[in-house]
Motif scaffolding. Structure first.
Motif, PDB file in Angstrom:
ATOM      1  N   GLY A  93      -7.402   1.695   5.034  1.00 14.60           N
ATOM      2  CA  GLY A  93      -6.218   1.989   4.229  1.00 14.60           C
ATOM      3  C   GLY A  93      -5.313   3.016   4.887  1.00 14.60           C
ATOM      4  N   GLY A  94      -4.309   3.451   4.151  1.00 12.85           N
ATOM      5  CA  GLY A  94      -3.436   4.525   4.612  1.00 12.85           C
ATOM      6  C   GLY A  94      -2.106   4.091   5.191  1.00 12.85           C
ATOM      7  N   ILE A  95      -2.028   2.892   5.761  1.00 11.05           N
ATOM      8  CA  ILE A  95      -0.792   2.394   6.371  1.00 11.05           C
ATOM      9  C   ILE A  95      -0.620   0.929   5.978  1.00 11.05           C
ATOM     10  CG2 ILE A  95       0.427   1.904   8.529  1.00 11.05           C
ATOM     11  CD1 ILE A  95      -1.119   4.184   9.827  1.00 11.05           C
ATOM     12  N   ASP A  96       0.573   0.599   5.456  1.00  9.94           N
ATOM     13  CA  ASP A  96       0.773  -0.757   4.952  1.00  9.94           C
ATOM     14  C   ASP A  96       2.229  -0.956   4.564  1.00  9.94           C
ATOM     15  OD1 ASP A  96       0.152  -3.305   3.998  1.00  9.94           O
ATOM     16  OD2 ASP A  96      -0.819  -2.597   2.158  1.00  9.94           O
ATOM     17  N   ALA A  97       2.628  -2.212   4.417  1.00  9.32           N
ATOM     18  CA  ALA A  97       3.897  -2.513   3.754  1.00  9.32           C
ATOM     19  C   ALA A  97       3.690  -2.307   2.257  1.00  9.32           C
ATOM     20  CB  ALA A  97       4.307  -3.959   4.041  1.00  9.32           C
ATOM     21  N   CYS A  98       4.803  -2.227   1.508  1.00  8.11           N
ATOM     22  CA  CYS A  98       4.659  -1.966   0.074  1.00  8.11           C
ATOM     23  C   CYS A  98       5.837  -2.583  -0.665  1.00  8.11           C
ATOM     24  CB  CYS A  98       4.562  -0.457  -0.162  1.00  8.11           C
ATOM     25  SG  CYS A  98       3.860  -0.001  -1.776  1.00  8.11           S
ATOM     26  N   GLN A  99       5.995  -2.253  -1.969  1.00  8.72           N
ATOM     27  CA  GLN A  99       7.094  -2.796  -2.747  1.00  8.72           C
ATOM     28  C   GLN A  99       8.439  -2.491  -2.087  1.00  8.72           C
ATOM     29  OE1 GLN A  99       4.225  -1.603  -4.527  1.00  8.72           O
ATOM     30  NE2 GLN A  99       4.003  -3.812  -4.471  1.00  8.72           N
TER      31      GLN A  99
ATOM     32  N   CYS B  46      -1.066  -1.066  -2.265  1.00  5.29           N
ATOM     33  CA  CYS B  46      -0.415  -0.713  -1.005  1.00  5.29           C
ATOM     34  C   CYS B  46      -1.287   0.283  -0.273  1.00  5.29           C
ATOM     35  CB  CYS B  46       0.959  -0.089  -1.254  1.00  5.29           C
ATOM     36  SG  CYS B  46       2.129  -1.158  -2.098  1.00  5.29           S
ATOM     37  N   ALA B  47      -1.667  -0.048   0.944  1.00  7.61           N
ATOM     38  CA  ALA B  47      -2.444   0.852   1.808  1.00  7.61           C
ATOM     39  C   ALA B  47      -3.789   1.237   1.201  1.00  7.61           C
ATOM     40  CB  ALA B  47      -1.629   2.107   2.135  1.00  7.61           C
ATOM     41  N   GLN B  48      -4.350   0.346   0.388  1.00  8.29           N
ATOM     42  CA  GLN B  48      -5.649   0.607  -0.222  1.00  8.29           C
ATOM     43  C   GLN B  48      -6.787   0.225   0.730  1.00  8.29           C
ATOM     44  OE1 GLN B  48      -5.932   2.086  -3.389  1.00  8.29           O
ATOM     45  NE2 GLN B  48      -3.750   2.311  -2.919  1.00  8.29           N
ATOM     46  N   PRO B  49      -7.878   0.982   0.749  1.00  9.59           N
ATOM     47  CA  PRO B  49      -9.011   0.630   1.609  1.00  9.59           C
ATOM     48  C   PRO B  49      -9.525  -0.783   1.302  1.00  9.59           C
ATOM     49  CG  PRO B  49      -9.260   2.860   0.759  1.00  9.59           C
ATOM     50  CD  PRO B  49      -8.097   2.252   0.028  1.00  9.59           C
ATOM     51  N   GLY B  50      -9.757  -1.549   2.362  1.00 10.58           N
ATOM     52  CA  GLY B  50     -10.299  -2.887   2.192  1.00 10.58           C
ATOM     53  C   GLY B  50      -9.295  -3.912   1.720  1.00 10.58           C
ATOM     54  N   LYS B  51      -8.008  -3.536   1.625  1.00 13.01           N
ATOM     55  CA  LYS B  51      -6.978  -4.448   1.116  1.00 13.01           C
ATOM     56  C   LYS B  51      -5.798  -4.504   2.095  1.00 13.01           C
ATOM     57  CE  LYS B  51      -9.178  -5.307  -2.720  1.00 13.01           C
ATOM     58  NZ  LYS B  51      -9.720  -6.661  -3.024  1.00 13.01           N
ATOM     59  N   PRO B  52      -5.954  -5.252   3.196  1.00 17.36           N
ATOM     60  CA  PRO B  52      -4.871  -5.347   4.191  1.00 17.36           C
ATOM     61  C   PRO B  52      -3.676  -6.122   3.667  1.00 17.36           C
ATOM     62  CG  PRO B  52      -6.650  -6.854   4.731  1.00 17.36           C
ATOM     63  CD  PRO B  52      -7.150  -6.007   3.595  1.00 17.36           C
ATOM     64  N   GLY B  53      -2.584  -6.064   4.402  1.00 16.62           N
ATOM     65  CA  GLY B  53      -1.379  -6.778   4.021  1.00 16.62           C
ATOM     66  C   GLY B  53      -1.451  -8.239   4.434  1.00 16.62           C
ATOM     67  N   VAL B  54      -0.758  -9.074   3.662  1.00 18.30           N
ATOM     68  CA  VAL B  54      -0.684 -10.502   3.963  1.00 18.30           C
ATOM     69  C   VAL B  54       0.753 -10.846   4.346  1.00 18.30           C
ATOM     70  CG1 VAL B  54      -0.973 -12.845   3.076  1.00 18.30           C
ATOM     71  CG2 VAL B  54      -2.584 -11.037   2.403  1.00 18.30           C
ATOM     72  N   TYR B  55       0.909 -11.551   5.453  1.00 17.11           N
ATOM     73  CA  TYR B  55       2.212 -11.913   5.993  1.00 17.11           C
ATOM     74  C   TYR B  55       2.282 -13.432   6.147  1.00 17.11           C
ATOM     75  CZ  TYR B  55       2.284  -6.964   7.198  1.00 17.11           C
ATOM     76  OH  TYR B  55       2.240  -5.586   7.128  1.00 17.11           O
ATOM     77  N   THR B  56       3.466 -13.980   5.963  1.00 16.77           N
ATOM     78  CA  THR B  56       3.672 -15.394   6.259  1.00 16.77           C
ATOM     79  C   THR B  56       3.703 -15.561   7.764  1.00 16.77           C
ATOM     80  OG1 THR B  56       4.962 -15.720   4.239  1.00 16.77           O
ATOM     81  CG2 THR B  56       5.211 -17.365   5.977  1.00 16.77           C
ATOM     82  N   ASP B  57       2.880 -16.468   8.286  1.00 15.04           N
ATOM     83  CA  ASP B  57       2.783 -16.718   9.720  1.00 15.04           C
ATOM     84  C   ASP B  57       3.930 -17.645  10.131  1.00 15.04           C
ATOM     85  OD1 ASP B  57       2.103 -17.370  12.305  1.00 15.04           O
ATOM     86  OD2 ASP B  57       0.020 -17.882  11.851  1.00 15.04           O
ATOM     87  N   ILE B  58       4.877 -17.128  10.899  1.00 17.14           N
ATOM     88  CA  ILE B  58       6.041 -17.922  11.300  1.00 17.14           C
ATOM     89  C   ILE B  58       5.631 -19.175  12.072  1.00 17.14           C
ATOM     90  CG2 ILE B  58       8.112 -17.946  12.748  1.00 17.14           C
ATOM     91  CD1 ILE B  58       8.455 -16.498  10.078  1.00 17.14           C
ATOM     92  N   ALA B  59       4.647 -19.062  12.955  1.00 12.18           N
ATOM     93  CA  ALA B  59       4.201 -20.232  13.713  1.00 12.18           C
ATOM     94  C   ALA B  59       3.650 -21.309  12.789  1.00 12.18           C
ATOM     95  CB  ALA B  59       3.156 -19.834  14.744  1.00 12.18           C
ATOM     96  N   GLY B  60       3.067 -20.891  11.673  1.00  9.24           N
ATOM     97  CA  GLY B  60       2.487 -21.846  10.733  1.00  9.24           C
ATOM     98  C   GLY B  60       3.516 -22.588   9.907  1.00  9.24           C
TER      99      GLY B  60
END
Length: 255
Positions: free
Chosen positions: A202-208, A231-245
């Motif tokens: 945790g500690g670093i992440d995108a957020c609202q 946001c930035a919670q331990p064990g909870k990474p960010g999810v991004y749309t994969d452009i290649a996908g």
């Protein structure tokens, strides 16, 4: 699941939806300049609870085309404005502004599983002379160990000034890191269309407010901010749309 957008922040926090238009820039990030990220664009909307109108992030991929998250586009197209070259959204003396003339949402997008969370916006007034960011269409670039950078004006949760462009390096953790979490699977995480990035501690992440903003690797658009749990919670990474996908229909829209 929490969507990372601004106006909807309170509702999303309460209902566990994706990242979009709302309140809290990047948590644990550092200030970024518009000169280093000229292709980073803020979307504003009068329905936002923020005084600046902050709604979502986006990225310039052609002089007249932006890529953002599909879930950001839940208001009439005529209500959005694109702002380029304004690091502090409160400083209206700088930057360029354009209305949105057309919105394309990926036909596979659904709020049921949040996959294909990507949209292409056409600017009424092209941002000519501004460097754009090429799309990353190589699937192999989403791999464990690479360290892309996310940019946004979203919530900082007290780690920096809100509504001011920030950036943060977020390591690609590989799909298994998100697929190992039952709640991420239940909320629709898919290896083919998502990127799992961040820090398990945790500690670093995108957020609202960061939804739709760029995830950049080697000078290309690897992904856009989609959703996360908190946001930035331990064990909870960010999810991004994969452009290649999602590249095939996307390229047809931005050519």
């Amino acid at each position: 699941m929490l969507k990372r957008a601004a106006l909807l922040c309170v509702l999303l926090l309460a209902t566990a939806l994706p990242a979009s238009a709302g309140q809290p820039v990047v948590v644990g990030g550092t200030l970024a300049s518009v000169s280093e990220a000229p292709w980073a664009v803020a979307l504003t909307n009068p329905h936002s609870a923020a005084a600046s109108g902050r709604w979502c992030g986006a990225v310039l991929v052609r002089p007249d085309k932006l890529v953002t998250a599909a879930h950001c586009m839940d208001q009439a197209a005529s209500t959005y404005s694109a702002v380029q070259g304004r690091a502090n959204l409160a400083d209206r003396s700088v930057g360029r502004v354009s209305a949105i003339s057309k919105v394309w949402i990926h036909p596979g997008y659904t709020t049921k599983n949040n996959r294909y969370d990507v949209a292409v916006l056409t600017l009424s007034k092209p941002f000519t002379g501004v460097p754009s960011l090429p799309l990353e269409t190589r699937v192999r670039m989403d791999r464990t160990g690479v360290v892309p950078t996310v940019y946004g004006w979203g919530d900082t949760q007290g780690t920096g000034p809100d509504e001011t462009l920030q950036k943060a390096a977020v390591p690609d953790l590989g799909d298994n890191a998100c697929l190992a979490d039952k709640s991420y699977v239940a909320n629709g995480y898919a290896a083919a269309t998502n990127i799992c990035a961040g820090y398990l501690e945790g500690g670093i992440d995108a957020c609202q407010g960061d939804s739709g903003g760029p995830l950049v690797l080697n000078g290309r658009l690897l992904g856009v901010v989609s959703w996360g749990e908190g946001c930035a919670q331990p064990g909870k990474p960010g999810v991004y749309t994969d452009i290649a996908g999602v590249a095939e229909p996307l390229l047809q829209q931005v050519r």
